[in-house]
Scaffold this active site. Sequence first.
Site, PDB file in Angstrom:
ATOM      1  N   ARG A 104      61.795  32.884  -2.291  1.00  0.00           N
ATOM      2  CA  ARG A 104      61.454  31.506  -2.445  1.00  0.00           C
ATOM      3  C   ARG A 104      61.267  30.864  -0.973  1.00  0.00           C
ATOM      4  O   ARG A 104      60.597  29.846  -0.677  1.00  0.00           O
ATOM      5  CB  ARG A 104      62.304  30.476  -3.253  1.00  0.00           C
ATOM      6  CG  ARG A 104      61.958  29.264  -3.484  1.00  0.00           C
ATOM      7  CD  ARG A 104      62.545  28.829  -4.606  1.00  0.00           C
ATOM      8  NE  ARG A 104      62.555  27.296  -5.142  1.00  0.00           N
ATOM      9  CZ  ARG A 104      63.118  26.410  -4.809  1.00  0.00           C
ATOM     10  NH1 ARG A 104      64.332  26.609  -4.622  1.00  0.00           N
ATOM     11  NH2 ARG A 104      62.939  25.170  -5.352  1.00  0.00           N
ATOM     12  N   HIS A 139      58.005  28.529   0.459  1.00  0.00           N
ATOM     13  CA  HIS A 139      58.168  27.176   0.703  1.00  0.00           C
ATOM     14  C   HIS A 139      58.058  26.919   2.186  1.00  0.00           C
ATOM     15  O   HIS A 139      57.625  25.984   2.661  1.00  0.00           O
ATOM     16  CB  HIS A 139      59.600  26.700   0.324  1.00  0.00           C
ATOM     17  CG  HIS A 139      59.729  26.436  -0.929  1.00  0.00           C
ATOM     18  ND1 HIS A 139      60.439  25.210  -1.420  1.00  0.00           N
ATOM     19  CD2 HIS A 139      59.368  26.824  -2.022  1.00  0.00           C
ATOM     20  CE1 HIS A 139      60.413  25.208  -2.818  1.00  0.00           C
ATOM     21  NE2 HIS A 139      59.608  26.117  -3.179  1.00  0.00           N
ATOM     22  N   VAL A 198      54.087  24.712   3.986  1.00  0.00           N
ATOM     23  CA  VAL A 198      54.211  23.546   5.059  1.00  0.00           C
ATOM     24  C   VAL A 198      53.765  23.900   6.546  1.00  0.00           C
ATOM     25  O   VAL A 198      54.505  24.714   7.205  1.00  0.00           O
ATOM     26  CB  VAL A 198      55.583  23.160   4.942  1.00  0.00           C
ATOM     27  CG1 VAL A 198      55.695  21.913   5.931  1.00  0.00           C
ATOM     28  CG2 VAL A 198      56.240  22.960   3.772  1.00  0.00           C
ATOM     29  N   ASP A 202      55.498  29.735   9.520  1.00  0.00           N
ATOM     30  CA  ASP A 202      56.093  29.415  10.788  1.00  0.00           C
ATOM     31  C   ASP A 202      57.470  29.385  11.045  1.00  0.00           C
ATOM     32  O   ASP A 202      57.987  28.893  12.147  1.00  0.00           O
ATOM     33  CB  ASP A 202      55.261  28.086  11.707  1.00  0.00           C
ATOM     34  CG  ASP A 202      55.577  27.023  10.718  1.00  0.00           C
ATOM     35  OD1 ASP A 202      56.432  27.054   9.923  1.00  0.00           O
ATOM     36  OD2 ASP A 202      54.756  26.136  11.157  1.00  0.00           O
ATOM     37  N   SER A 262      59.255  27.128  10.007  1.00  0.00           N
ATOM     38  CA  SER A 262      59.695  25.730  10.124  1.00  0.00           C
ATOM     39  C   SER A 262      60.825  25.252   9.093  1.00  0.00           C
ATOM     40  O   SER A 262      61.752  24.208   9.446  1.00  0.00           O
ATOM     41  CB  SER A 262      58.530  24.718   9.862  1.00  0.00           C
ATOM     42  OG  SER A 262      58.030  24.727   8.728  1.00  0.00           O
ATOM     43  N   GLU A 295      62.797  20.205   7.187  1.00  0.00           N
ATOM     44  CA  GLU A 295      62.443  20.309   5.912  1.00  0.00           C
ATOM     45  C   GLU A 295      63.398  20.632   4.352  1.00  0.00           C
ATOM     46  O   GLU A 295      63.064  20.522   3.541  1.00  0.00           O
ATOM     47  CB  GLU A 295      61.334  21.357   5.733  1.00  0.00           C
ATOM     48  CG  GLU A 295      60.079  20.823   6.661  1.00  0.00           C
ATOM     49  CD  GLU A 295      59.300  22.236   7.086  1.00  0.00           C
ATOM     50  OE1 GLU A 295      59.287  23.252   6.195  1.00  0.00           O
ATOM     51  OE2 GLU A 295      58.608  22.255   8.029  1.00  0.00           O
ATOM     52  N   ASN A 345      63.146  20.908  -1.753  1.00  0.00           N
ATOM     53  CA  ASN A 345      64.024  22.111  -1.057  1.00  0.00           C
ATOM     54  C   ASN A 345      65.770  21.646  -1.149  1.00  0.00           C
ATOM     55  O   ASN A 345      66.454  22.252  -1.272  1.00  0.00           O
ATOM     56  CB  ASN A 345      63.776  22.049   0.519  1.00  0.00           C
ATOM     57  CG  ASN A 345      62.473  22.660   0.758  1.00  0.00           C
ATOM     58  OD1 ASN A 345      61.935  23.390  -0.215  1.00  0.00           O
ATOM     59  ND2 ASN A 345      61.591  22.392   2.021  1.00  0.00           N
ATOM     60  N   HIS A 351      58.317  33.842 -10.614  1.00  0.00           N
ATOM     61  CA  HIS A 351      59.385  33.264 -11.657  1.00  0.00           C
ATOM     62  C   HIS A 351      59.834  34.397 -12.560  1.00  0.00           C
ATOM     63  O   HIS A 351      60.799  33.763 -13.553  1.00  0.00           O
ATOM     64  CB  HIS A 351      58.797  31.995 -11.927  1.00  0.00           C
ATOM     65  CG  HIS A 351      58.584  30.779 -11.382  1.00  0.00           C
ATOM     66  ND1 HIS A 351      57.986  29.561 -11.667  1.00  0.00           N
ATOM     67  CD2 HIS A 351      58.733  30.630  -9.976  1.00  0.00           C
ATOM     68  CE1 HIS A 351      58.456  28.522 -10.609  1.00  0.00           C
ATOM     69  NE2 HIS A 351      58.596  29.467  -9.534  1.00  0.00           N
ATOM     70  N   ASP A 388      63.158  33.500 -16.171  1.00  0.00           N
ATOM     71  CA  ASP A 388      62.573  34.218 -16.882  1.00  0.00           C
ATOM     72  C   ASP A 388      63.791  34.549 -18.130  1.00  0.00           C
ATOM     73  O   ASP A 388      64.663  35.220 -17.571  1.00  0.00           O
ATOM     74  CB  ASP A 388      62.199  35.621 -16.347  1.00  0.00           C
ATOM     75  CG  ASP A 388      61.866  36.523 -17.188  1.00  0.00           C
ATOM     76  OD1 ASP A 388      61.916  36.628 -18.444  1.00  0.00           O
ATOM     77  OD2 ASP A 388      61.464  37.795 -16.519  1.00  0.00           O
ATOM     78  N   ASP A 427      59.454  42.080 -13.157  1.00  0.00           N
ATOM     79  CA  ASP A 427      58.451  42.570 -14.196  1.00  0.00           C
ATOM     80  C   ASP A 427      57.414  41.517 -14.635  1.00  0.00           C
ATOM     81  O   ASP A 427      57.516  40.549 -14.196  1.00  0.00           O
ATOM     82  CB  ASP A 427      59.256  43.373 -15.250  1.00  0.00           C
ATOM     83  CG  ASP A 427      60.132  42.379 -16.018  1.00  0.00           C
ATOM     84  OD1 ASP A 427      60.029  41.102 -15.869  1.00  0.00           O
ATOM     85  OD2 ASP A 427      60.827  42.714 -16.597  1.00  0.00           O
TER      86      ASP A 427
END
Length: 315
Positions: A59, A63, A67, A71, A73, A85, A91, A190, A235, A243
């Site tokens: 994640r 994320h 943005v 990079d 950030s 951020e 976040n 997810h 899940d 899976d």
Amino acid sequence: MAFSLLTFVMAFLSLSAASYAQLSSTFYNSSCPNALSTIQTAVRSAVNNESRMGASLLRLHFHDCFVNGCDGSLLLDDNATFTGEKTARPNNNSVRGFEVVDNIKSQLESLCPGVVSCADILAVAARDSVVVLGGPTWTVLLGRRDSTTASLSTANSDIPAPSLSLSGLITSFSNKGLSSSEMVALSGSHTIGQARCTTFRTHIYNETNIDSTYATSLKSNCPFSGGDNNLSPLDVTSPTVFDNAYYKNLVNKKGLLHSDQELFNGGSTDSQVTGYTSSSSTFPTDFAKAMVKMGNISPLTGSSGQVRTNCRKVN
């Protein structure tokens, strides 16, 4: 005006393509030959210690890339020049795994100081996390550099919210150069991880496109008020295994987030979701390809950016 806009778009696409072309799977072969194995070992240790960390590291990469490109950030702490951020709505009290990244960066700085970027660490750690949890592997292109600034406002506006409709999701991903089919494949992330009650409360209390027994089971840990940070697995079937169960859950109206269930709710993506339920190999293949593409959203390369010695702050 139209010509000027077209010229700008073409220039932007050319610049993005040029940056993409500068990335290479062998980027660190000479400058830091043990970089990838070091990241892999650290990720495996972290995920084996806590399986949820695999989803958290995946994640972080997602994320970060949404943005202003991949990079690094997201990793920057607030400073006197900008607000980072980490406290953006998607976040705040949610993204995690920064200590794992810090540990990896510390090891790499000992091996080859100032060589491996934080943005590349995120890209490789995401891949290695998926592999540890039983998912596919892919070749990560490397050579990203780190940004010297961050954008709270862009994080708030560009990271897809769990309340988005299908059309909103398609637009959000399209704005990053990703197709609707790639969006469906990437949403399969997810199949691992957990979400906070505040992100799915409306779905389980106010919406009807959810299995009633499933909704009732969630309410015990996510009351109508309070308990915002209580966690439930994204899940419900196999939350620590990468899976295709996530898609099977959607077909059975057991998507945890509103945005999850939107992928199978009578819309244009229903057939792709169904296809992923009937083949155990199609989703992993599509996911791997989409991750490579996502990982190459507007990378900083060459003289752009820097290689941070501490991922939390600019050199």
